[in-house]
Design a protein around this motif. Structure first.
Motif, PDB file in Angstrom:
ATOM      1  N   ASP B  73       0.829  -1.214   0.000  1.00  0.00           N
ATOM      2  CA  ASP B  73       0.000   0.000   0.000  1.00  0.00           C
ATOM      3  C   ASP B  73       0.860   1.259   0.000  1.00  0.00           C
ATOM      4  O   ASP B  73       0.461   2.288  -0.548  1.00  0.00           O
ATOM      5  N   ALA B  74       2.023   1.174   0.645  1.00  0.00           N
ATOM      6  CA  ALA B  74       2.909   2.341   0.705  1.00  0.00           C
ATOM      7  C   ALA B  74       3.537   2.644  -0.645  1.00  0.00           C
ATOM      8  O   ALA B  74       4.045   3.744  -0.866  1.00  0.00           O
ATOM      9  N   GLY B  75       3.513   1.665  -1.542  1.00  0.00           N
ATOM     10  CA  GLY B  75       4.005   1.906  -2.895  1.00  0.00           C
ATOM     11  C   GLY B  75       5.401   1.377  -3.171  1.00  0.00           C
ATOM     12  O   GLY B  75       6.051   1.816  -4.129  1.00  0.00           O
ATOM     13  N   ALA B  76       5.878   0.423  -2.349  1.00  0.00           N
ATOM     14  CA  ALA B  76       7.204  -0.154  -2.598  1.00  0.00           C
ATOM     15  C   ALA B  76       7.242  -0.774  -3.995  1.00  0.00           C
ATOM     16  O   ALA B  76       6.254  -1.341  -4.464  1.00  0.00           O
ATOM     17  N   GLY B 261      10.514  -4.431   1.874  1.00  0.00           N
ATOM     18  CA  GLY B 261       9.990  -3.634   0.763  1.00  0.00           C
ATOM     19  C   GLY B 261      11.051  -2.653   0.309  1.00  0.00           C
ATOM     20  O   GLY B 261      11.753  -2.090   1.144  1.00  0.00           O
ATOM     21  N   GLU B 262      11.168  -2.442  -1.000  1.00  0.00           N
ATOM     22  CA  GLU B 262      12.229  -1.533  -1.437  1.00  0.00           C
ATOM     23  C   GLU B 262      11.799  -0.644  -2.585  1.00  0.00           C
ATOM     24  O   GLU B 262      10.835  -0.916  -3.299  1.00  0.00           O
ATOM     25  N   ILE B 263      12.518   0.451  -2.717  1.00  0.00           N
ATOM     26  CA  ILE B 263      12.453   1.285  -3.917  1.00  0.00           C
ATOM     27  C   ILE B 263      13.837   1.222  -4.552  1.00  0.00           C
ATOM     28  O   ILE B 263      14.841   1.497  -3.888  1.00  0.00           O
ATOM     29  N   GLY B 294       8.466   1.433  15.269  1.00  0.00           N
ATOM     30  CA  GLY B 294       9.561   1.363  14.299  1.00  0.00           C
ATOM     31  C   GLY B 294       9.105   0.783  12.968  1.00  0.00           C
ATOM     32  O   GLY B 294       9.563   1.212  11.902  1.00  0.00           O
ATOM     33  N   CYS B 295       8.185  -0.181  13.018  1.00  0.00           N
ATOM     34  CA  CYS B 295       7.665  -0.781  11.778  1.00  0.00           C
ATOM     35  C   CYS B 295       6.898   0.243  10.952  1.00  0.00           C
ATOM     36  O   CYS B 295       7.153   0.415   9.763  1.00  0.00           O
ATOM     37  N   VAL B 296       5.954   0.930  11.602  1.00  0.00           N
ATOM     38  CA  VAL B 296       5.115   1.857  10.814  1.00  0.00           C
ATOM     39  C   VAL B 296       5.916   3.077  10.364  1.00  0.00           C
ATOM     40  O   VAL B 296       5.646   3.638   9.299  1.00  0.00           O
ATOM     41  N   ILE B 302       8.815   4.777   2.911  1.00  0.00           N
ATOM     42  CA  ILE B 302       8.481   4.385   1.530  1.00  0.00           C
ATOM     43  C   ILE B 302       7.303   5.218   1.025  1.00  0.00           C
ATOM     44  O   ILE B 302       7.340   5.804  -0.067  1.00  0.00           O
ATOM     45  N   ARG B 303       6.231   5.272   1.844  1.00  0.00           N
ATOM     46  CA  ARG B 303       5.025   5.993   1.432  1.00  0.00           C
ATOM     47  C   ARG B 303       5.340   7.443   1.085  1.00  0.00           C
ATOM     48  O   ARG B 303       4.886   7.989   0.080  1.00  0.00           O
ATOM     49  N   THR B 304       6.139   8.079   1.946  1.00  0.00           N
ATOM     50  CA  THR B 304       6.382   9.510   1.800  1.00  0.00           C
ATOM     51  C   THR B 304       7.193   9.807   0.542  1.00  0.00           C
ATOM     52  O   THR B 304       6.845  10.720  -0.227  1.00  0.00           O
ATOM     53  N   LEU B 305       8.263   9.060   0.320  1.00  0.00           N
ATOM     54  CA  LEU B 305       9.084   9.323  -0.867  1.00  0.00           C
ATOM     55  C   LEU B 305       8.254   9.114  -2.134  1.00  0.00           C
ATOM     56  O   LEU B 305       8.329   9.909  -3.081  1.00  0.00           O
TER      57      LEU B 305
END
Lengths: 456, 456
Positions: B73-76, B261-263, B294-296, B302-305
């Protein structure tokens, strides 16, 4: 050349020794407060046996007696009460019903009338709501559009601003001035979105003000979640009605007191370092962060110096001001008295921003060399997480001394949580952490020690 | 000369422009997280729909699925699970009765068995208590004095130390090593004063360890208030008996996963910035501060970038490590995999110290020039209350990468409240403040951005 060098070296060495000695003294202060400090238990007593204590209330009178005894127990050389007449505001019963229930049925929502406001005299005020997001939007409304309606000022606290006190300064004008601005276009009442950072539905009270030229219409605050729902309703429906009933009103003045305790200076008794918080609170919650925390921290300063046998060179004076919330009569009375008695107040320091981890000290009304002297102490505070000496900040109670030219300072705790609790039923003892509160007392005691030792 | 000057001026100007641009980017990151960040609501979901999630439990399995979806959902660009076998420890029923009731009657006190410990196999262990304040006192006891008894290690958390993590490091050896030390003199069990800053009676669990050569005797923790009462009883009475019954035991291993999860980096995709917290928790409370926070926060990076359209030059990779609490198998598995795949991890950053206001970043295993580069970023963080870049601190999960020579960093939130909640039933969502949590995410996102932009 050699002489100059030796002199410079001696001066440097002496400065080094002084700093090392101050560092050790502050270490002793910290150890004693973290291990033996009484401020946390003292705050429990204030919150749980007295509770909230609005000016002129029986609880405020009890708090004066509590404060006097706490100052004596802390070991102040002299403790006294300073008479001050305070305005008395009484809330009474109140309710706000909005059509936010199932099938747009009316439900009672969490609400608080704003302090010093007049209510509906117990009568039912039923009126349509007109929503605006800010004063600019309100300016564009005609009197015909506003007349007889309840204006909903839906201004949001700037959650994007890291410094919540800046956000408060930005938003609080909606609490303070909305009724007069709305009444000028013949509105019947005002609802505001609470001046709140809360991710919840807690309404926040706080003082408001009527101009002399407009009608005194009621003003009430709703929590952020109710405000979100009301906003949605105002957007999606043709008509949204509110039903307000409230009894709040001003009820003259009442006699009250500032509570003062001091330790006489050993070398310059005529020079006075004033510090304190305020003893009154709003008539909700327990006034734990606002400002029970500041009161017990100020008393802790006296206790700690006495316990450690540190005799201040200048007179240090803790003041529990009365009536900060809805009149600041205590601060004014203290300053009047200081002027009348030709006292030489060299600094006034306020702690009224919550019992959170201390992060800095603000300064206000200081000469550049005084400010530099204070900022020179910064390295002494860094081991305690106190790093920010950049902000312009004093305090409401001491502002009257400030007008007389007294340099001011304000303790700056971490500001993130304060406006979740400020002026609400949620401002209770349980929301204060014992270590954070005590570290604030360490900061206060250390700064008072330094000023009393070296002057300003 | 003139050329050199112009070159220097151009370099300075370019550095100035870069810093200004970074400052603006961090401002955008902060605004977006404070206004649109999802970490707080995401933490609510984790805490309230899954709750605590010890390694190998059904809740931990649910948390893996939750984490995978949250990363998507964060977009990784890519989300995957990394298999890891984890030890499984099961608490079962447990009770401790002490003679602290009226007329010294036995009452059940709040208690928790320590993680990884063996219990009494459900049987009643009734034995006299012998109290010591520390290991030195224990050394002076003979085997005859200890044999068959329950040793009460009454070591106090150093409340006088401002940095609670130093206090934790000092006290935690009593949790970790007491059973083996006591068993070497044939003790029947161990009670410890919780490793806790709490001014309350909340017991704290946490991992312990048996040596290979001593008997596996039970170890339980009691809260500070019960410990005070027990201390008093041990001082004033000839004999104090405890009745312990517990079922806790190791139950083999279970399959589980790290969630990753990665970009992908746009310019240096082969260089990887790893950051994360741990997904498992103890089997009490909701693991909100430790380490749901720490997890969230890591997912928020990821979400923010993605939301701001910032494409990192180097690959950034969020890891939700499994099994930090009682085995750190997730951290070990991740590092093994990185080595096997010959990955070039340029930095590992951990957030596992609670969702409180961020105050700094620790560094560990860095070359001096790398440390200087990180510390050079300090002015960019000061507007967000982040000032401390002095501490030596990485993290447990990333320590395995550290052993491979990867430079490490740890987010340092305000440490005052953490050890009131750590490993307890009190570590719940309600104790996390939305603004503090989000500011921590701002810190993480900004640091990850800078490292991904400029390398190390």
């Amino acid at each position: 050349m050699k002489k100059t060098f030796l002199l410079a070296a001696a001066t440097l060495f002496s400065a080094y020794v002084q700093a090392a000695s101050d560092s050790l003294t502050i270490h002793r202060i910290s150890d004693d407060i973290m291990l033996n400090g009484t401020c946390y238990n003292s705050l429990r007593t204030l919150c749980k046996t007295i509770g909230h204590r609005i000016s002129g209330s029986p609880q405020a009178a009890k708090a004066v007696i509590w404060g006097q005894k706490a100052m004596e127990d802390a070991g102040a050389d002299r403790v006294w009460l300073q008479a001050v007449d305070v305005p008395k505001w009484v809330r009474g019963k109140e309710s706000l019903k909005l059509p936010l229930g199932p099938n747009n049925s009316f439900i009672s929502v969490p609400m608080l009338s704003l302090g010093n406001s007049e209510g509906t005299k117990g009568k039912v005020l039923k009126a349509d709501i007109i929503m605006v997001n800010n004063f600019d939007e309100f300016k564009n409304l005609t009197e015909a559009e506003v007349q007889g309606k309840i204006v909903f000022f839906n201004y949001r606290f700037r959650q994007d601003w890291v410094n919540t006190f800046a956000g408060y300064g930005d938003a609080v004008k909606y609490r303070w001035a909305s009724p007069s601005i709305a009444a000028a276009k013949s509105a019947a009442g005002v609802i505001i979105r609470s001046i709140s950072t809360g991710a919840d539905d807690v309404p926040h009270t706080g003082s408001m003000h009527y101009s002399d030229t407009t009608k005194k219409i009621p003003e009430v605050a709703i929590g952020n979640q109710t405000a979100d729902k009301l906003e949605e309703a105002c957007h999606s429906r043709k008509e949204v009605t509110a039903v307000l009933q409230s009894e709040c009103h001003m009820d003259g003045t009442a006699p009250s007191y500032n509570v003062i305790g001091e330790i006489k200076g050993s070398e310059h008794p005529e020079e006075i370092v004033v510090f304190g918080g305020h003893l009154d609170s709003w008539d909700v919650g327990e006034g734990a962060h606002d400002d029970g925390a500041g009161c017990v921290q100020s008393i802790e300063v006296i206790r700690t110096l006495k316990a450690l046998g540190i005799h201040p060179k200048r007179t240090i004076r803790a003041v529990l001001f009365m009536n900060e919330e809805n009149g600041t009569r205590g601060g004014a009375a203290y300053a009047d008295s200081a002027l009348k008695n030709k006292e030489k107040t060299i600094l006034a320091l306020e702690t009224d921003a919550g019992g959170f981890s201390p992060r800095g000290f603000g300064t206000e009304g200081m000469k550049p060399n005084q400010k530099m002297k204070i900022q020179g102490y910064a390295p002494l505070f860094l081991p305690y997480g106190i790093y920010d000496f950049s902000k312009d900040e004093g305090g409401a109670d001491i502002s009257f001394l400030g007008k007389q030219g007294v340099p001011m300072m304000g303790l700056l705790p971490d500001p993130q949580r304060y406006f979740d609790y400020h002026h609400t039923n949620a401002d209770v003892f349980e929301q204060v952490n014992h270590r954070e509160l005590k570290l604030g007392a360490v900061a206060m005691t250390s700064m008072v020690y330094l000023i009393s030792e070296y002057g300003l």
